[in-house]
Enzyme design. Structure first.
Site, PDB file in Angstrom:
ATOM      1  N   SER A 152       0.791  -1.238   0.000  1.00 49.99           N
ATOM      2  CA  SER A 152       0.000   0.000   0.000  1.00 49.99           C
ATOM      3  C   SER A 152       0.819   1.282   0.000  1.00 49.99           C
ATOM      4  O   SER A 152       0.250   2.365  -0.151  1.00 49.99           O
ATOM      5  CB  SER A 152      -0.953   0.018   1.205  1.00 49.99           C
ATOM      6  OG  SER A 152      -2.120  -0.698   0.921  1.00 49.99           O
ATOM      7  N   LYS A 155       0.207   3.862  -2.681  1.00 48.91           N
ATOM      8  CA  LYS A 155      -0.782   4.936  -2.591  1.00 48.91           C
ATOM      9  C   LYS A 155      -0.132   6.311  -2.443  1.00 48.91           C
ATOM     10  O   LYS A 155      -0.760   7.334  -2.740  1.00 48.91           O
ATOM     11  CB  LYS A 155      -1.738   4.669  -1.427  1.00 48.91           C
ATOM     12  CG  LYS A 155      -2.617   3.425  -1.614  1.00 48.91           C
ATOM     13  CD  LYS A 155      -3.525   3.211  -0.422  1.00 48.91           C
ATOM     14  CE  LYS A 155      -4.476   2.052  -0.638  1.00 48.91           C
ATOM     15  NZ  LYS A 155      -3.815   0.739  -0.561  1.00 48.91           N
ATOM     16  N   SER A 336      -5.975   3.428   4.240  1.00 53.39           N
ATOM     17  CA  SER A 336      -5.520   2.636   3.101  1.00 53.39           C
ATOM     18  C   SER A 336      -6.682   2.092   2.279  1.00 53.39           C
ATOM     19  O   SER A 336      -6.750   0.903   1.980  1.00 53.39           O
ATOM     20  CB  SER A 336      -4.624   1.487   3.576  1.00 53.39           C
ATOM     21  OG  SER A 336      -3.728   1.110   2.560  1.00 53.39           O
TER      22      SER A 336
END
Length: 505
Positions: A152, A155, A336
């Protein structure tokens, strides 16, 4: 799965790291000052314990070198005098000596080691880099230039590109237009995955989201305002704004079943969650159909729902817009949210002219990142969320990008403010992060977490104990389990304690 669950695991006990500091001692150029050099070195040793034999050895070599210089000065024989004609005496040339600052820089040592923490087997195949954000110096590196999967942490790249390409105030709009056939309205998705079926004033997981009941009320008002309109009985769903496959082939389908990711379509409600109030909730295999059914229920009187596209130049009956990109970035980072990250990546690709499918994300996001001036050579971006094992970003890219983020360059302050904070906000405030001895870094580690089956990651900014600002990226890849998070936290806490004295050994 891609991100840490809310449930806690038992905290791991780790010994605190006390960073030692070494002060530089300039060498004197005359023998009668050798004792002064020795006295100052003894004072330094008394005031600052050196934690390793390396530091002591280096200072020993420094003393020997200083002594040699002094001896050389003492035994040097001046040349014999030669008679010359009387002239005006020239001004004496000062004896060149190093400034204290230059001498200190020449002997400065970074002797605070995190080697024990970096060798923790829970980190599996470790890649990491730490940079002094103020000077740009790489303090610690383990495979930092090798592109690898990010989980993640991807991102961060998606958010930075969205802020550059779309801007923090951009909103995605869902519209309804009049259909080509009598009694028909077309619901046109504009890529807003946050559009909600919850009642207006009742927020689900997306603060500031638009609501279907508001859109339906606009449509009914506009439809009824024209007496020539027949009853509204047919609804067409147009999701053509996004193209290609709805599910990235490298993603594991259990991510959808476990409630971490939806199919990616330009028309959906509540991120296609079963429960619009829960961040983690089962997603369907037909988000477009689910959105159509929810809107038809709000409109009332709909007998037929089908897929299609809006006629060119059709009259608009209603429109609602998503939260701003700044709000979406916050949601993508702090908890997230995978679906929001994919929304941002797809909108970036479309706005940059790269295309509207998964295959356009790499070109679109890289184009958005180009303006930050950090070399993107070797980077591969398969998705916006980081779920894919096929993403490849070196830790060194993240440490450099985070220098820009820490300095709030451009619109990057929005990203910095959206990151989790150890012990205080988002996925770093869960009760299995920065616990025990690692709690000393609470409030000082501001970073994006990541988790997929084949890796755990953490990257961001550390305000170290000595006042130094560090940027860092840690990848624990391979055969990892949930306790890799605690090993990552311990290593990051080591960086926090060491600050500018962090050793690369």
């Amino acid at each position: 799965m891609n991100e840490e669950p809310d449930d806690a695991s038992a905290p791991m006990e780790r010994a605190a790291v006390d960073p030692a500091r070494g002060d530089g001692v300039p060498a004197e150029a005359s023998a009668d000052r050798s004792s002064g050099v020795l006295s100052r070195i003894q004072a330094v040793l008394g005031a600052h314990r050196l934690a390793t034999a390396i530091g002591a050895g280096a200072l020993g070599l420094l003393l020997l070198g200083g002594g040699a210089l002094a001896i050389g000065a003492a035994v040097r024989t001046p040349p014999a005098a030669t008679p010359v004609a009387a002239t005006t005496p020239a001004a004496p040339t000062p004896d060149p000596r190093p400034t204290p600052e230059a001498a200190a820089a020449a002997v400065a040592l970074r002797i605070c080691s995190v080697a024990e923490f970096a060798s923790d087997p829970r980190l599996a195949e470790l890649q990491a880099q730490v940079v002094n954000a103020g000077t740009g110096e790489v303090l610690f590196d383990r495979g930092g230039s090798t592109p690898s999967r990010t989980a993640s942490v991807m991102k961060v790249l998606t958010s930075a590109a969205a802020l550059a390409v779309l801007g923090p105030d951009f909103r995605a709009t869902t519209t309804v237009v009049k259909g080509a056939e009598p009694g028909t309205a077309v619901l046109v998705g504009g890529g807003d995955v946050t559009l909600s079926r919850t009642p207006s004033g009742d927020e689900g997981v997306y603060p500031g989201a638009a609501h279907l009941d508001d859109l339906a009320a606009q449509v009914r008002t506009a439809w009824d305002a024209d007496p020539a309109n027949p009853p509204l009985t047919r609804l067409v769903l147009d999701a053509s704004y996004f193209g290609g496959e709805e599910w990235q082939p490298s993603w594991n389908l259990k991510e959808r079943d476990d409630g971490y990711m939806s199919n990616i379509t330009a028309l959906m409600v509540d991120g296609d969650r079963d429960d619009p109030y829960s961040n983690t909730s089962f997603r369907s295999d037909d988000p477009i159909g689910r959105a159509g059914e929810a809107f038809a229920e709000e409109l009332g009187g709909i007998e037929t729902i089908e897929r299609g596209t809006a006629p060119a130049g059709a009259a608009q009956l209603g429109a609602v817009s998503s939260p701003t990109v700044a709000q979406l970035v916050d949601k993508a980072l702090v908890v997230s949210d995978n679906t929001v990250a994919e929304m941002l990546a797809r909108l970036v690709a479309i706005r940059s002219g790269a295309g509207n499918g998964f295959d356009a994300i790499n070109a679109g996001v890289l184009a958005g990142l180009a303006g930050y001036g950090v070399d993107t050579t070797g980077i591969t971006i398969v998705d916006g969320s980081g779920l894919s094992d096929d993403n490849a970003v070196p830790p060194s890219y993240l440490t450099r990008l985070f220098q820009k983020i820490a300095a709030r360059e451009g619109q990057l302050g929005v990203l910095l403010d959206g990151l989790p904070v150890a012990g205080e906000r988002g996925s770093l405030s869960y009760d299995d992060r920065f616990t025990g001895d690692n709690a000393v870094a609470d409030g000082q580690v501001i970073a994006k977490t990541g988790w997929i089956d084949t890796g755990y990651t953490l990257a961001g900014v550390i305000h170290a104990a000595d006042g130094t600002t560090l940027t860092f990226a840690i990848y624990a890849l391979g055969d990892v389990s949930d306790d890799a998070k605690q090993a990552i936290d311990t290593l990051a806490t080591g960086f926090y304690r060491c600050g500018a004295q962090l050793s690369n050994r």
